[in-house]
Design an enzyme around this catalytic site. Structure first.
Site, PDB file in Angstrom:
ATOM      1  N   LYS A 237       0.897  -0.873   0.305  1.00 57.86           N
ATOM      2  CA  LYS A 237      -0.098   0.294   0.312  1.00 57.86           C
ATOM      3  C   LYS A 237       0.853   1.086  -0.334  1.00 57.86           C
ATOM      4  O   LYS A 237       2.109   1.086   0.084  1.00 57.86           O
ATOM      5  CB  LYS A 237      -0.986  -0.144   0.865  1.00 57.86           C
TER       6      LYS A 237
ATOM      7  N   HIS B 276       3.032   8.435   7.398  1.00 57.06           N
ATOM      8  CA  HIS B 276       4.270   7.714   7.156  1.00 57.06           C
ATOM      9  C   HIS B 276       5.773   7.767   7.486  1.00 57.06           C
ATOM     10  O   HIS B 276       6.659   7.983   8.371  1.00 57.06           O
ATOM     11  CB  HIS B 276       4.856   6.175   6.572  1.00 57.06           C
TER      12      HIS B 276
ATOM     13  N   HIS C  19       2.497   6.564   2.595  1.00 53.17           N
ATOM     14  CA  HIS C  19       2.210   7.929   2.647  1.00 53.17           C
ATOM     15  C   HIS C  19       2.759   9.114   3.414  1.00 53.17           C
ATOM     16  O   HIS C  19       3.746   8.863   4.659  1.00 53.17           O
ATOM     17  CB  HIS C  19       1.127   8.525   3.364  1.00 53.17           C
TER      18      HIS C  19
HETATM   19  N1  ARG Z   1       0.643  -0.268   9.366  1.00 55.80           N
HETATM   20  C1  ARG Z   1      -0.739   1.352  10.504  1.00 55.80           C
HETATM   21  C2  ARG Z   1      -1.198   1.944   9.859  1.00 55.80           C
HETATM   22  O1  ARG Z   1      -0.088   2.250   8.817  1.00 55.80           O
HETATM   23  C3  ARG Z   1       0.054   1.722  11.277  1.00 55.80           C
HETATM   24  C4  ARG Z   1       1.290   0.733  12.617  1.00 55.80           C
HETATM   25  C5  ARG Z   1       1.146   1.495  14.001  1.00 55.80           C
HETATM   26  N2  ARG Z   1       0.997   0.419  14.787  1.00 55.80           N
HETATM   27  C6  ARG Z   1       0.816  -0.018  15.321  1.00 55.80           C
HETATM   28  N3  ARG Z   1       0.999  -0.977  16.536  1.00 55.80           N
HETATM   29  N4  ARG Z   1      -0.681   0.205  15.809  1.00 55.80           N
HETATM   30  O2  ARG Z   1      -2.053   2.399   9.241  1.00 55.80           O
END
Ligand code: ARG
Length: 580
Positions: free
Chosen positions: A141, A147, A144
């Site tokens: 994905k 991130h 963005h």
């Molecule tokens: N992968 C998730 C996203 O892009 C963020 C993860 C954040 N960390 C967690 N422990 N939930 O939205």
């Protein structure tokens, strides 16, 4: 604090004058830098009210009585010592003005003896075990701007904690599990693709997603594939592993360009089984309830009304994002017994994290209050020429390209040295620009990203910090004077030198505040001011062509300023350039 010894000297004077201990007085003493246009070594002041409060508890004095009291105390201070120029009083403070030359000598001496440790707060507080989770993109994905923010903020927090001696483990928790893999795998099958890169995977994912929207058959296929993954089907899992490995390897390469390194690559997939186990365990208690729609939920409302709840399992028994997060937190606590764990994730997930922490507490983990969501605002308008940002690599390339253009355009202005590795410098400057632009404001605020503004070399930007650092480095290299730690710093009498030294003395305070508030802007703004003072100073305080004694003193000042700038930049995650 750099001014610790000075504060101790004043505390001693005051304690002798009124018969209290130095320890009682010390916390009442403040160091302040005076107005920029005054030639002064700064001022230490003691609050008169607090002093009287300690000496005569319960006694309330009027303003005129307070002045009288302050006068009596001041009169008893007969030997202000070599650092103090004069003592002044009013109804609120007794102030000790420090002799400018002594102040300069004192601060530069402190930096000499502390070396690389200068500015690092020393406290007796036991060192902490800290987990910092950041970046955490989703495989296949888009990466963005959220991130990107998580990545740079997380790295900053990691650096800061390490600088202060804490034991840090940095974790990248990848979104590497979920229905998107079914879609991706179905897409790969359809297109008969067996060789792929992060980019081609993304294209396949986009195409497959649109296909799933219009083609019910395809959607069912995708679901089936994910179901198989959950059931541990080896064939599909090996494809999944290949995709994950490819992504991690591509990401590591890009993170490296940003100067970012994780201790651990983890991800949601790791907690597939433990999430199921956790749900099953909770089924034995009455905390987990079966909802009418067949899902398994936990009530988080204070009054049992279900006004707030979390879902741990779908009706088909599969786990959710939060279930895997619960399992991950529990496993990490078992493994590390951390004092603090920070999740660096944008503010749109605030409810997720508050639900996560509340659930941990509800199911009996009294350490849930050691978990914190470090949330931050949105970045608006971050795009590249190709359109909206999808890959981290593209952001870096874009920054580098912009910077290369700027550099070539200003070649004639002699801002940049000719013998440098242009590509390397452009990339480092571009990355610095992105990081600093992000750290200028408090984390919770949203901001608009603008390439032109971020890349200016004379505004409050990462480029300005780098430019100043390289400039100092060049002065130190090219002046023809060698560094002498015993240089006579009493010769630094110019206002520009004194103001700069003042600011050097405040470095530790900036680090401390950044740590307490978890705000990079405290350091960034400190460094902006430092660089402004440096650029004023090097216009006036010439090193080259100056008599040796004075040249050595000035060089020492610039050398220490460079060290502090470099320490500050490295905490932010910048790689200081010596040439550009
Ligand atoms: N992968 C998730 C996203 O892009 C963020 C993860 C954040 N960390 C967690 N422990 N939930 O939205």
């Amino acid at each position: 604090m750099a001014t610790k010894k000075l504060r101790e000297i004043v505390a001693k004077q005051v304690s002798m004058a009124i018969g209290l201990t130095e320890e009682q007085i010390l916390p009442l003493i403040n160091f302040s830098q005076l107005m920029l246009n005054k030639r002064c070594g700064g001022e230490l002041s003691v609050s008169v009210k607090s002093l009287n409060h300690i000496q005569n508890p319960g006694q309330v004095l009027s303003d005129s009585e307070l002045i009288k009291y302050a006068g009596k105390v001041a009169a008893k201070i007969t030997h202000p010592g070599k650092y103090i120029e004069n003592i002044a009083i009013d109804s609120t403070h007794i102030s000790f003005k420090i002799k400018p030359s002594r102040f300069v000598e004192y601060v530069l001496g402190e930096i000499n003896s502390a070396g690389q440790q200068y500015g690092i707060p020393r406290s007796n507080e036991p060192k902490k075990k800290v987990i910092i989770e950041y970046s955490s993109p989703n495989i296949a994905k888009p990466f963005h701007a959220g991130h990107l923010r998580s990545t740079v903020i997380g790295q900053f927090l990691t650096n800061l904690h390490k600088l202060l001696g804490h034991q840090v483990t940095s974790i990248n928790y990848l979104g590497d599990w979920g229905t998107q893999f079914g879609i991706l795998a179905a897409g790969l099958k359809k297109q008969n693709q067996t060789v792929f890169s992060t980019r081609s995977l993304f294209d396949v994912y986009v195409a497959a997603n649109s296909e799933a929207e219009v083609n019910a058959q395809f959607k069912i296929k995708a679901r089936e594939i994910f179901r198989k993954m959950e059931d541990g089907d080896e064939e599909i899992l090996s494809l999944w592993r290949e995709i994950r490995d490819q992504s991690v390897s591509d990401y590591s390469h890009t993170y490296k360009r940003l100067g970012i390194k994780f201790d651990e690559y983890s991800g949601e997939s790791k907690y597939r089984q433990s999430a199921q186990d956790l749900t099953n365990q909770l089924k034995e208690t009455n905390i987990l309830q079966k909802a009418i729609n067949g899902t398994d939920i936990i009530d988080l409302s204070p009054d049992g009304s279900m006004s707030k709840f979390v879902t741990l399992a779908r009706s088909d028994g599969t786990s959710l994002y939060i279930t895997r997060d619960l399992a991950a937190a529990i496993e990490r606590f078992k493994r590390y017994e951390f004092d603090n764990m920070y999740y660096v994730v944008d503010k749109s997930q605030a409810d997720h994290f508050s639900g996560l922490f509340q659930t941990l507490s509800k199911i009996g983990h009294d350490w849930s209050d050691r978990c914190h969501h470090l949330s931050f605002g949105r970045v608006l308008g971050m795009s590249t020429r190709k359109g909206n940002v999808v890959f981290l690599e593209d952001i870096i390339e874009e920054a580098k390209l912009h910077m290369l253009q700027n550099m070539r355009a200003s070649k004639n202005t002699k801002k940049f040295e000719s013998e440098v590795d242009e590509e390397h410098v452009a990339e480092t400057l571009g990355v610095s620009a992105i990081i600093v632009q992000d750290f200028k404001f408090k984390l919770t605020s949203d901001y608009r990203f603008e390439w032109d503004r971020a890349l200016q070399d004379n505004g409050n930007t990462g480029v300005f910090l780098q430019y100043t650092h390289a400039r100092l480095s060049s002065i130190c290299r090219k002046s023809g004077v060698s560094l002498n730690l015993d240089a006579d710093t009493n010769l630094l009498l110019e206002e520009e030198a004194i103001q700069l030294v003042h600011h050097l003395a405040l470095f530790e305070g900036a680090i401390q505040t950044a740590y307490t508030e978890k705000e990079a802007c405290r350091i960034v703004n400190y460094l902006f001011k430092l660089c402004r003072l440096i650029s004023i100073a090097y216009k006036v305080l010439r090193v080259e062509g100056t008599p040796t004694d004075l040249a050595e003193a000035r060089l020492l000042l610039f050398n220490h300023s460079q060290d502090i700038l470099s320490t500050g930049m490295k905490v932010l995650g910048l790689k200081p350039l010596n040439k550009m």
